[in-house]
Every structure is written in structure tokens, then in C-alpha cells.
Design an enzyme around this catalytic site. Structure first.
Site, PDB file in Angstrom:
ATOM      1  N   THR A 144       0.836  -1.203   0.000  1.00 45.71           N
ATOM      2  CA  THR A 144       0.000   0.000   0.000  1.00 45.71           C
ATOM      3  C   THR A 144       0.867   1.247   0.000  1.00 45.71           C
ATOM      4  O   THR A 144       1.952   1.267   0.593  1.00 45.71           O
ATOM      5  CB  THR A 144      -0.950   0.033   1.227  1.00 45.71           C
ATOM      6  OG1 THR A 144      -1.406   1.372   1.435  1.00 45.71           O
ATOM      7  CG2 THR A 144      -0.267  -0.445   2.494  1.00 45.71           C
ATOM      8  N   LYS A 185       1.994  -4.155   6.534  1.00 45.63           N
ATOM      9  CA  LYS A 185       2.462  -4.192   5.141  1.00 45.63           C
ATOM     10  C   LYS A 185       3.947  -3.810   5.048  1.00 45.63           C
ATOM     11  O   LYS A 185       4.676  -4.321   4.191  1.00 45.63           O
ATOM     12  CB  LYS A 185       1.628  -3.239   4.276  1.00 45.63           C
ATOM     13  CG  LYS A 185       0.153  -3.615   4.163  1.00 45.63           C
ATOM     14  CD  LYS A 185      -0.071  -4.682   3.090  1.00 45.63           C
ATOM     15  CE  LYS A 185      -1.538  -4.787   2.729  1.00 45.63           C
ATOM     16  NZ  LYS A 185      -1.799  -5.779   1.673  1.00 45.63           N
TER      17      LYS A 185
END
Lengths: 398, 398
Positions: A144, A185
Site C-alpha cells: 500500500t 504491510k
């Protein structure tokens, strides 16, 4: 090619599975239905009615003649994912199989642990299975743009050349993620980079912006192929929230000043980008990072775009600024690079009033399904303002 | 002050507990005895005979009159650590409570998952407990210099000012960790930084070099206060291995070329550094990073130092280069900054022949306890050379 899609029942995973199947690839999907389960537990739902995975796969088989194989399980279960990888022997794995909501990760300790456990351990299991079963397989991992946060310098694609005290090196771009989800992430990116450096695996990390849009070429073929549309405070995005609020006659709720700027892309471009990554794999040993978005907008710009677009459909829409439940800069420098996918041939679909109007018309069709109580933010980043009642209500079942 | 020490039965945790208790602080320790358990399961042991935690605490009470409280449990268990933090209400938490071996994390998928789960989830649980129970508490977390890897530029203390395309920012120093254990510490650092930024917690991350030495002022008071000395391939360090090999008449086994350079410090300096950090806490909202080492050495320099020191005690020691079980640069630039602790008043004990001779004499006293089969490296970083037999033998109990 044999392609394995983790999270293949999800908002992006399902359309991705259809796309690769339509292109003639042999597609298998893995899912544990965590998103459906979470909605069930909290009496919320996708605005668009979605079929079961079995119905989806059956419909696609009727239409295309192609078979999509499915495996139901958790990738946190290393034995499970190892068996799936060994059985399917994929040439590429597209990994959407993570808890993907920032607010969810901030509800409570349990939700934070759940998020980092699912995402970090799931991906770690996968890396071992690739190493031991299919070391040539190309991992295409959804990261992301939120991994970078909002630094005061331009955001590069994964790496940055640093000159320091007369020496130079190209090093991983520093990360300032804004939630415990975004952190998961960042952890994944470090683990995958290591697997490429040390085990010679090949991976592409797609640092994706915020995705909007509901329709892809394949999902439009039959209502039963429709993908999900989340607009609730936990899994919805600002643009989805604004569009739903416009249709139900609620002021658009901008969190704080609205100067928060992020990268965005159309769901059709997500599919293009993932296809481009799969078709042009990373080299063995290479950890390749693409910033996957096509345009930058501030939250206020999105609200104004929805206001104008809804106005043309006859809605009189106002914009409210509500206290920001998140801790984030509301006015900041933001300039992120995104040329690598364009260089591979990405043809962007830009966000304009026409796309927003088509979203609004889809919402109108399902207006009676809107659950209004699920829209207002209840999850707050700051402990001082932490709502224990809300957290208890939102707690996952044991 | 009330001080809570996680991993308080360990190599550094126990001497740290003694030190703070000797200074008049109210000390509590948490441990799950994972290191003792691992040795039991693999028929290995500390070279120095160590007492049980209960015996240690009783001996210290006899000698000093001070009480050290103990809590037995896993910090991966969020309810457990939350109860301990609520009960002890610490002013400072010194966090050594992690799986601390790089080779252990590389044995198999299970060991890797075990390491990242224990370390990342344990620390995440702790951050929530600090936030909810003692938000003013100063977290002093043991990180590692291994988080940085071996970049081609100078290593700064946690952050680096980057000038990029005409703009500037001070950002987290990029990380290139060399094992799945070192990665877990990188993940911790990112999570703790977030907790400081968003929850206004205060933390000091001590990126520690390789620690050597066995004796501290307090452990020398009574044999039953002795801390552990690991030399096996999983938990031992190169210097410990070389010293044991010198005494048992085995050539010193340098992994690869031996140009691998790292930061080192004496266990006495670890205690000084932790004391300095606790006595001068970070500000609320501050994530402070200190590089905690006093000298840099290459592996070959260590081997030669042991060879010379053992020579003076009459040992004829040779040096062998064996295939490197790790994936790492064996010849690289390395220049790490370590001035912040010196600025706070750290008085380093340097590594010289006298210290090595004292280690050799301690090993001589316990020579009959050396388990020679546990020294040679069996854990390999590369899957192609992965020894499944060894991994199975080393597998943790379910």
C-alpha cells in the site's frame, strides 16, 4: 500460466481471478471469507449483493467454460498454504490475502494482533512455501502507498539513492505508516525483500493507492459476478462513503481539514497493473516495487467532486468537516512517483464526474440496502478518546 | 523507581535485574524460560552452571536484603502481560523478552514463525498495555545493530537526514537485516515508533551490538548469581565459540572470509547503557534510538585476538575458515555512529587480551561441561543447502 490468487473472494481478488481466467490462464483462488464473516458478525454488508464463491465460480464456468479452482483456508496455517502451493505449482501468486483495513487494526489490541498476525505470519508462511516448492514462482504482493506515510520529500518507488557523508547507496525507502494495518504491510515488505536477497526469490510489491470503482469487463457480464462495495467506517473508503452519503441525503463527512492527500486508481487499473506485473516478472533475486496509483487527490477534492457529480444528478449535497478519528497530518507535502507501471504500458482510467455518476447510479439501485448506522466513524486512533463501548461491540468473536 | 524487566532470567536480563535492585529500585522480572526449555529439548546447556530463577532471587535476597518479584508467562499472551503491567505499574520497562538468535529463526518455517510471532506480537501486546495502563512509562527496548545490515554509507542512530530533489526530511534509517530474527526487531522498531508518534508513548530503542563477557559487579558476589554463557551454534556468538574452541583444542572456525564487521560491547557496558537510558528517559512522544556498542571488529580480528590471548595462556591455537552457513557480505564497508550513549556518560570497557584471558579461564573451570557436538554450524541460510535432517532434529516441541 498457472496463477494462484490469495484473497480470491475479495473486492479485488475476485475480479482479478476473472481477468486471468478470461485471458486463458489456469486460475486457483484461496480465501478464508474473513471479510464476509466480519460483516456477518456486525450486521453490515457489501452494498452490492454478492454471490457465494461457489455461485461465482459456477456462473463464470457457465459463461466462459473456464474452471476456477478454490481452496478454503487460512494462510496463517502454514501446513494449509504449503499444501495449496505444492498442489497448484503456480507460476505466479497474486497475494491479496490480508486484513486490509486501517480502522479495523486500530479498534483494540485484539484487532491489532489479529491484523499483524494474519498479514505478517501469513506472508511469511507463503515465502517458505515458495522457497521450498516453487522457487521460480513470481510473487506479486499487494502492498500500500500508506507504507510511506507523508514524508516531506518526494516518495520514490520502494528504494531511494542516498548520498551521505561523501558515500552513496540505494536503500529501501524509509517508512512512516499511519496505522497498525499499514505497519503490517511494511513488515511484509521487509520480509519479502529478505527472501529475495537471501533465497533468490522473485517478487513485485505493488504499493497500491486507494482503489475506487465497481465494474470490470468480466464482472459486468452477469450480476452474479459483481464484486463487493464496502462503505462502512471499518472497510469503506472516503470516496465510497461520500457517494453513499450523497445518495441517502447525508452531508459528506470529511475527517478534519481534508487536506490529507493520497494516490488513487480505478479498479480497472488495478487489474491492468497486476496483469502487467505478472506478464513482466521480476528477475530471480529481485525485489521490485511499483507505486500503483494513477492520480493524487486530497479528501476535500474528493468531497467536492462527489458534490458536483451528485449535483448533476439532482442531489443537493453539503460537506461537513467532522473531528478526525485518525492521527494524521491534514495539510502536508505529497508527491509520489508512479512511472514504473506507466513505463510497462499502463493506460490509466482517470477519476472524473462520469465515473462518480456511474457509482452514484449503482448506489441508487441498491439504496434500500444502505445501513446508515455503520457509516459514522467509531474507531479512534488516540487512546485518550478511545471508545471502549464501541470496541467491545466491534470485538471479533473468540 | 519501579522497573519491570522482560526476559529477566536471561543472559542480560538477570544481571540487569540485579543492577537495578542493587541501586535501590523496585524490580520485577518476567520470563517464560524459553531459553532454558530450548536447551533442555536439545541436550545443550549454558557453559556456566546457572541457578533457577527462584534460587537466584533467594540468593540475592540473602545477600542484599532486596526483593525481586517474578512473573512467569509469555508476553505473546496479551492478557498475561496486561495483568503484570497493571499490577506492577512500572516507571520503566526494560524489554529483553524476545527470541534473540538469528540461526534459530532460520532453522525452519516453524522457527521463523515462532520468532516473529513471539517478538512482534509480544511487543505489540506490551505497547497496548503501556498505552492503557501506564502511558507515562518509559519503554527501553533491546533492538540490535543487525537491523541496519551493512549499507555502503555510515550507519546513523535510528534516523537519517535525507536531501532529495531539493527538499529535506529526517526519516527512519533504512534497514537491511540479515535474518528473520533481525527482521523481527525491525518490525518492532516500526511498531514502537508508531506508538510514540500516535499514542504519545516514550521509548528508547537500544540497537545493541554483540555482547561479550560473563561477569558484572553483582553476579560476582555469589556463584549462584552467575549468568549464562552460550556457545552452541544456535545461541552462541563468534567470540564465545572461539574461546571455547581455544580451550578444547579445536581450531577456531571463522565463517567464510571473516571480513564481516560488527559492533561489540562488554556486558558491563550493556548494564551502563540501560541504566543511562532509564535514568534519562525519552520525552513523551519521542522514539529515541541509541546505537549501543563501543568498538567494531571483524570476525577475523576476533579470531586473531583469541589466538593471541590463548597463546599467552599456553594454548597453541589455529584458525580455520569454514563455509559460511549464513548469507552475508564477507568484505564490506562498515562505519556505525555510537555517540549518543557516550554523550550521556558511558565509560566503555574495551575488548583486550585481559578480558579474553578472563573468559578463557572461566571456560577452563567448566571445561568438562563443554558439549562439542553443539558447536559446528548446522543451520544454513540458503534453502539449496538446507539440511532437513538437522531441522527436524532441531524442531521445537509442538
Amino acid at each position: 500460466m498457472r496463477i494462484l490468487i490469495l484473497g480470491g473472494d475479495g473486492y479485488l481478488g475476485w475480479p482479478t481471478a476473472l481477468r486471468f481466467s478470461a485471458r486463458g490462464h489456469e486460475v486457483s483462488v484461496v480465501d478464508n471469507f474473513s471479510r464476509r464473516r466480519w460483516h456477518n458478525e456486525h450486521s453490515t454488508d457489501s452494498l452490492t449483493p454478492i454471490s457465494t464463491l461457489g455461485e461465482r465460480i459456477g456462473t463464470w464456468n457457465d459463461i466462459s467454460g473456464a474452471e476456477i479452482h478454490s481452496f478454503v483456508g487460512n494462510i496463517e496455517d502454514g501446513e494449509f498454504i504449503d499444501r495449496v502451493v505444492a498442489e497448484t505449482e503456480p507460476d505466479a501468486i497474486v497475494h491479496y490475502g490480508e486484513q486490509a483495513s486501517a480502522p479495523y487494526s486500530m479498534i483494540s489490541r485484539k484487532h491489532a494482533v489479529d491484523t499483524q498476525y494474519t498479514n505478517v505470519i501469513g506472508t511469511l508462511n507463503l515465502l517458505f512455501s515458495i522457497r521450498d516448492r516453487v522457487p521460480e514462482c513470481h510473487l506479486v504482493k499487494l502492498g500500500t502507498m500508506g507504507e510511506y506515510g507523508t514524508p516531506n520529500i518526494d516518495i520514490e518507488e520502494g528504494f531511494i539513492e542516498i548520498e551521505h557523508k561523501g558515500r552513496r547507496d540505494v536503500l529501501p525507502y524509509p517508512k512512516l505508516p499511519g496505522s497498525l494495518y499499514h505497519l503490517s504491510k511494511v513488515h511484509d515488505s521487509h520480509n519479502i525483500h529478505f527472501a529475495c536477497r537471501v533465497w533468490n526469490l522473485r517478487a513485485t510489491d505493488l504499493n497500491q493507492g486507494v482503489v475506487y470503482g465497481i465494474e470490470t469487463d468480466e464482472t459486468m457480464l452477469d450480476e452474479r459476478l459483481t464484486t463487493r462495495f464496502d462503505y462502512d467506517e471499518v472497510f469503506g473508503t472516503a470516496l465510497n462513503r461520500f457517494c453513499v452519503q450523497a445518495v441517502i441525503g447525508h452531508p459528506l463527512t470529511v475527517y478534519g481539514k481534508g487536506g490529507q492527500t493520497r494516490g488513487f486508481l480505478n479498479i480497472r487499473d488495478t487489474l491492468q497493473c497486476v496483469e502487467l506485473a505478472v506478464d513482466t516478472p521480476a528477475d530471480c533475486g529481485e525485489f521490485r516495487v511499483f507505486n500503483q496509483f494513477t492520480e493524487q487527490f486530497s479528501v476535500s477534492e474528493l468531497a467536492e467532486l462527489v458534490q458536483r457529480s451528485a449535483g448533476e444528478l439532482g442531489y443537493d449535497v453539503s460537506i461537513d468537516h467532522v473531528p478526525n478519528p485518525r492521527v494524521e497530518l491534514e495539510d502536508h507535502y505529497y508527491n509520489a512517483r508512479n512511472t514504473k507501471l506507466l513505463d510497462l504500458g499502463l493506460q490509466p482510467h482517470h477519476l472524473g464526474q462520469e465515473l462518480v455518476r456511474s457509482m452514484l447510479r449503482t448506489i441508487e439501485r441498491h439504496k434500500e440496502r444502505v445501513i446508515e448506522r455503520a457509516i459514522a466513524p467509531r474507531t479512534r486512533w488516540k487512546p485518550g478518546r478511545f471508545d471502549h463501548q464501541a470496541a467491545a461491540e466491534l470485538a471479533p468473536s473468540p
